[in-house]
Write a protein that holds these residues in place. Structure first.
Motif, PDB file in Angstrom:
ATOM      1  N   THR A   3       3.434   9.860   4.055  1.00 54.41           N
ATOM      2  CA  THR A   3       3.821  10.055   3.205  1.00 54.41           C
ATOM      3  C   THR A   3       3.568   8.795   2.124  1.00 54.41           C
ATOM      4  OG1 THR A   3       4.818  11.805   3.777  1.00 54.41           O
ATOM      5  CG2 THR A   3       6.091  10.457   1.650  1.00 54.41           C
ATOM      6  N   THR A   4       3.777   7.412   2.930  1.00 56.46           N
ATOM      7  CA  THR A   4       3.741   6.240   2.224  1.00 56.46           C
ATOM      8  C   THR A   4       2.323   6.511   1.690  1.00 56.46           C
ATOM      9  OG1 THR A   4       5.483   5.258   4.343  1.00 56.46           O
ATOM     10  CG2 THR A   4       4.352   3.758   2.488  1.00 56.46           C
ATOM     11  N   ALA A   5       1.286   6.243   2.321  1.00 57.76           N
ATOM     12  CA  ALA A   5       0.062   6.166   1.483  1.00 57.76           C
ATOM     13  C   ALA A   5      -0.334   6.815   0.467  1.00 57.76           C
ATOM     14  CB  ALA A   5      -0.809   6.346   3.295  1.00 57.76           C
ATOM     15  N   ALA A   6       0.556   8.251   0.761  1.00 58.47           N
ATOM     16  CA  ALA A   6       0.732   9.367  -0.112  1.00 58.47           C
ATOM     17  C   ALA A   6       1.042   8.399  -1.842  1.00 58.47           C
ATOM     18  CB  ALA A   6       0.704  10.326  -0.165  1.00 58.47           C
ATOM     19  N   ALA A   7       2.227   7.363  -1.033  1.00 52.74           N
ATOM     20  CA  ALA A   7       3.129   7.292  -2.283  1.00 52.74           C
ATOM     21  C   ALA A   7       2.395   6.275  -3.084  1.00 52.74           C
ATOM     22  CB  ALA A   7       4.601   7.317  -2.036  1.00 52.74           C
ATOM     23  N   VAL A   8       2.019   5.365  -2.865  1.00 50.89           N
ATOM     24  CA  VAL A   8       0.826   4.457  -2.543  1.00 50.89           C
ATOM     25  C   VAL A   8      -0.289   5.028  -3.932  1.00 50.89           C
ATOM     26  CG1 VAL A   8      -0.164   2.460  -2.090  1.00 50.89           C
ATOM     27  CG2 VAL A   8       1.725   3.185  -0.924  1.00 50.89           C
ATOM     28  N   LEU A   9      -1.142   5.655  -2.895  1.00 52.66           N
ATOM     29  CA  LEU A   9      -1.598   6.057  -3.859  1.00 52.66           C
ATOM     30  C   LEU A   9      -1.665   6.652  -5.054  1.00 52.66           C
ATOM     31  CD1 LEU A   9      -4.157   7.786  -1.033  1.00 52.66           C
ATOM     32  CD2 LEU A   9      -4.214   5.489  -2.531  1.00 52.66           C
ATOM     33  N   TYR A  10      -0.852   7.701  -5.441  1.00 52.55           N
ATOM     34  CA  TYR A  10       0.031   8.666  -6.258  1.00 52.55           C
ATOM     35  C   TYR A  10       0.654   7.455  -7.928  1.00 52.55           C
ATOM     36  CZ  TYR A  10      -0.419  12.999  -4.387  1.00 52.55           C
ATOM     37  OH  TYR A  10      -0.895  13.709  -4.219  1.00 52.55           O
ATOM     38  N   SER A  11       1.115   6.457  -7.045  1.00 58.58           N
ATOM     39  CA  SER A  11       1.755   4.874  -7.959  1.00 58.58           C
ATOM     40  C   SER A  11       0.896   4.290  -8.880  1.00 58.58           C
ATOM     41  CB  SER A  11       2.982   4.139  -7.348  1.00 58.58           C
ATOM     42  OG  SER A  11       3.760   5.425  -6.658  1.00 58.58           O
TER      43      SER A  11
END
Length: 119
Positions: A3-11
């Motif tokens: 989830t953290t990796a996805a948040a970083v990628l989306y941001s």
């Protein structure tokens, strides 16, 4: 972790598009101006929306794009006053919807089983 990796990628994707001028900005400008007004303890005013629709520069978005979520985003503008914070928060929100958050389906898991082991 996922989830953290996805948040970083989306941001990062949103910020890259913003800084490359590849982002549709009409709604971003309206919400940026509204949240900025909330962060200064005022009514959510959007000059862009008011001028575009011939309502005048003091147009309040309470009757058009109002949401209680906008008011809750105001404290983040105390950290950084710009549309980038909205894109980062949008990335975080999107990452929570990807279904990768910890605990999904934990009610069916037996003791001793990890999150990636078959049931």
């Amino acid at each position: 972790m996922i989830t953290t990796a996805a948040a970083v990628l989306y941001s990062a994707a949103g910020l890259i598009r913003l800084h490359a001028f590849r982002l549709g900005t009409s709604d971003l400008v309206i919400f940026d101006q509204a949240v900025r007004s909330y962060s200064r303890f005022g009514l959510p005013v959007s000059i862009a929306k008011g001028v575009h629709n011939d309502f005048g520069p003091d147009f309040s978005v309470l009757g058009d794009h109002w949401s209680p979520i906008l008011a809750s985003l105001a404290p983040f503008y105390w950290l950084h006053d710009g549309p980038e914070i909205l894109l980062v928060l949008q990335g975080v929100r999107r990452s929570r919807r990807c279904g990768c958050s910890h605990g999904g389906g934990s009610a069916r898991r037996r003791p001793g089983q990890g999150p990636w082991t078959p049931h």
